[in-house]
Design an enzyme around this catalytic site. Structure first.
Site, PDB file in Angstrom:
ATOM      1  N   ASP A 135      27.204  17.002  20.568  1.00  0.00           N
ATOM      2  CA  ASP A 135      27.217  18.195  21.420  1.00  0.00           C
ATOM      3  C   ASP A 135      27.447  17.710  22.850  1.00  0.00           C
ATOM      4  OD1 ASP A 135      26.551  20.307  23.141  1.00  0.00           O
ATOM      5  OD2 ASP A 135      25.065  21.140  21.764  1.00  0.00           O
ATOM      6  N   ARG A 168      40.806  37.589  12.528  1.00  0.00           N
ATOM      7  CA  ARG A 168      39.641  36.751  12.172  1.00  0.00           C
ATOM      8  C   ARG A 168      40.078  35.307  11.964  1.00  0.00           C
ATOM      9  NH1 ARG A 168      38.182  36.418   7.174  1.00  0.00           N
ATOM     10  NH2 ARG A 168      38.436  38.623   6.691  1.00  0.00           N
ATOM     11  N   TYR A 199      19.182  21.066  21.734  1.00  0.00           N
ATOM     12  CA  TYR A 199      19.112  22.458  22.199  1.00  0.00           C
ATOM     13  C   TYR A 199      18.217  23.265  21.242  1.00  0.00           C
ATOM     14  CZ  TYR A 199      20.847  27.135  23.303  1.00  0.00           C
ATOM     15  OH  TYR A 199      20.951  28.447  23.650  1.00  0.00           O
ATOM     16  N   LYS A 250      29.006  27.698  28.715  1.00  0.00           N
ATOM     17  CA  LYS A 250      28.392  27.021  29.857  1.00  0.00           C
ATOM     18  C   LYS A 250      29.456  26.500  30.821  1.00  0.00           C
ATOM     19  CE  LYS A 250      24.721  27.905  27.431  1.00  0.00           C
ATOM     20  NZ  LYS A 250      24.116  26.918  26.554  1.00  0.00           N
TER      21      LYS A 250
HETATM   22  C1  LIG Z   1      23.843  26.899  25.256  1.00  0.00           C
HETATM   23  C2  LIG Z   1      23.922  25.689  24.414  1.00  0.00           C
HETATM   24  C3  LIG Z   1      24.247  25.778  23.056  1.00  0.00           C
HETATM   25  C4  LIG Z   1      24.468  27.106  22.366  1.00  0.00           C
HETATM   26  O1  LIG Z   1      25.568  27.783  22.883  1.00  0.00           O
HETATM   27  P1  LIG Z   1      25.732  29.401  22.804  1.00  0.00           P
HETATM   28  O2  LIG Z   1      27.089  29.607  23.350  1.00  0.00           O
HETATM   29  O3  LIG Z   1      24.642  29.981  23.640  1.00  0.00           O
HETATM   30  O4  LIG Z   1      25.572  29.774  21.382  1.00  0.00           O
HETATM   31  C5  LIG Z   1      24.352  24.603  22.345  1.00  0.00           C
HETATM   32  N1  LIG Z   1      24.136  23.402  22.908  1.00  0.00           N
HETATM   33  C6  LIG Z   1      23.809  23.278  24.205  1.00  0.00           C
HETATM   34  C7  LIG Z   1      23.589  21.933  24.767  1.00  0.00           C
HETATM   35  C8  LIG Z   1      23.692  24.410  25.000  1.00  0.00           C
HETATM   36  O5  LIG Z   1      23.360  24.276  26.296  1.00  0.00           O
END
Ligand SMILES: *Cc1c(COP(=O)(O)O)cnc(C)c1O
Length: 393
Positions: free
Chosen positions: A182, A57, A110, A207
């Site tokens: 982000d 963890r 998001y 992504k």
């Molecule tokens: C998909 C996404 C998230 C969240 O990510 P997860 O891996 O699905 O939890 C956050 N910010 C952006 C811009 C995203 O495209």
């Protein structure tokens, strides 16, 4: 590895110390705990005086190799990872915010992030102010009233709006506030926010970093002290990345630059094609000179990215006819993969929002989000053309 290009780093960075038995690839270490014959050494590792692993963890070698690679790509002092992108976002926010603090962000983050702002932070008596994305004057005005944290996401999901990171970071620093960005849509290939003075870069590794739509993950990068605090929050709260996911993401990242370059080359050509099509109402892509934040994109990004969106003239009925006809696209709530992936904003990024909330965010119900893959561009355009031709409304 500071002087190497990110194409080179995505292949080589962060791996060497994790290679064992002469292997050229980082192993997946599926071990929950780590053995120590020497009780004193065990203690030294456990209290952090000596490098090593104690319990999965907290840390794991495969997961750490993943973190080291992202750290190199973002030119960061430190990085720590999470089970998902949302875990990276929520753990980072909850590490630094406490009751009575104020956070300023944009209206179209998001969908999940937006829920944290509207549902969970207010519950902790944290004051959240969300401004129109791209309205820099309003954001500066709010920042000047004082705040603990400015949270940005640029480009945004799904209408690909931008914020001038440098400008907002200057305003935030002048009132002693931190800035989180982000960077999921831009990727470290197109944008390195730490170089623009921000405190923390956040990625959904699910992504573009992974790029193959087969592993969930999140990661944050920044200055050592801050990342350590966030790591501590995560090790106790337990949103830890799985070693198998770390391996898949690590493997995916080796082709990051190749993929992103091809995806954005395809995205631009798709955006140009759709812009001239009679059945398309509007196209959102920062690489188009008609995009309202094109100048910001030109200034702060190395490329315009693989994401675009477009509104069909026939709205939702047209989307219902159009999407099933596409042969070279997954219709799925994902993006950044090697396969082209499409979906309406109302079932993907903003499924958590009501119709009224989406309207307020400037997201038409008939908006299609398009994540360009690495396929041949002529094939993608031919596929779009036949699917658009099939619209009868
Ligand atoms: C998909 C996404 C998230 C969240 O990510 P997860 O891996 O699905 O939890 C956050 N910010 C952006 C811009 C995203 O495209």
């Amino acid at each position: 590895m500071k002087k190497l290009d990110n194409a080179t780093k995505s292949v080589w960075a962060g791996e060497k110390e994790y290679l064992v038995h002469g292997a050229t690839q980082v192993p997946v270490v599926h071990s929950v705990a780590f053995n120590y014959d020497d009780v004193d050494e065990w203690y030294e590792v456990a209290i952090g005086n000596k490098k090593g692993h104690i319990y999965g963890r907290n840390t794991n070698p495969t997961v750490q190799a993943f973190e080291d690679k992202v750290k190199a790509l973002e030119h960061a002092e430190a990085a720590t990872s999470f089970s998902t992108g949302m875990a990276a976002i929520s753990n980072s926010l909850l590490t630094v915010l406490k009751p009575g603090d104020r956070i300023i962000s944009i209206k179209d983050t998001y969908g999940g992030t937006n829920k944290i702002f509207s549902e969970f932070l207010p519950r902790l008596q944290i004051d959240v102010t969300l401004v129109e994305t791209g309205n820099h004057e309003e954001m500066e005005k709010e920042i000047n009233k004082g705040c603990k944290l400015v949270y940005l996401e640029t480009p945004t999901n799904p209408t690909v709006k931008l914020t001038d990171i440098n400008r907002i970071t200057k305003a935030a620093k002048s009132v002693g506030a931190m800035v989180f960005v982000d960077n999921t849509f831009a990727t470290p290939i197109n944008q390195n926010p730490l170089k623009l003075g921000v405190d923390l870069v956040i990625h959904s590794a699910t992504k573009f970093l992974g790029g193959h739509a087969d592993a969930l993950g999140g990661v944050v990068c920044g200055e050592e002290g801050l990342v350590k605090d966030i790591y501590h929050y995560r090790e106790i709260n337990g949103a830890t990345m799985d070693p198998m996911a770390a391996y898949l993401l690590l493997r995916g990242m080796k082709t990051l630059k190749l993929r992103v370059e091809k995806q954005q080359e395809n995205a631009l050509k798709v955006a140009e094609f759709l812009s001239t099509h009679p059945k398309v109402e509007q196209v959102f892509y920062p690489g188009l000179t008609t995009h309202k934040h094109h100048d910001i994109a030109k200034k702060q990004m190395n490329g315009y990215g693989g994401m675009l969106s477009f509104a069909l003239k026939g709205e939702l009925d047209a989307v219902r006819q159009f999407l099933p006809k596409l042969e070279l696209a997954h219709r799925a709530a994902n993006l950044g993969a090697v396969e082209t992936t499409v979906g309406p904003a109302r079932t993907t990024s903003h499924v958590e929002n009501t119709k009224e909330e989406r309207a307020a965010l400037g997201i038409p119900e008939g908006l299609v989000r398009y994540s360009a893959g690495i396929e041949d561009i002529q094939d993608l355009i031919a596929d779009l053309k036949q699917a658009l031709d099939a619209i009868t409304v």
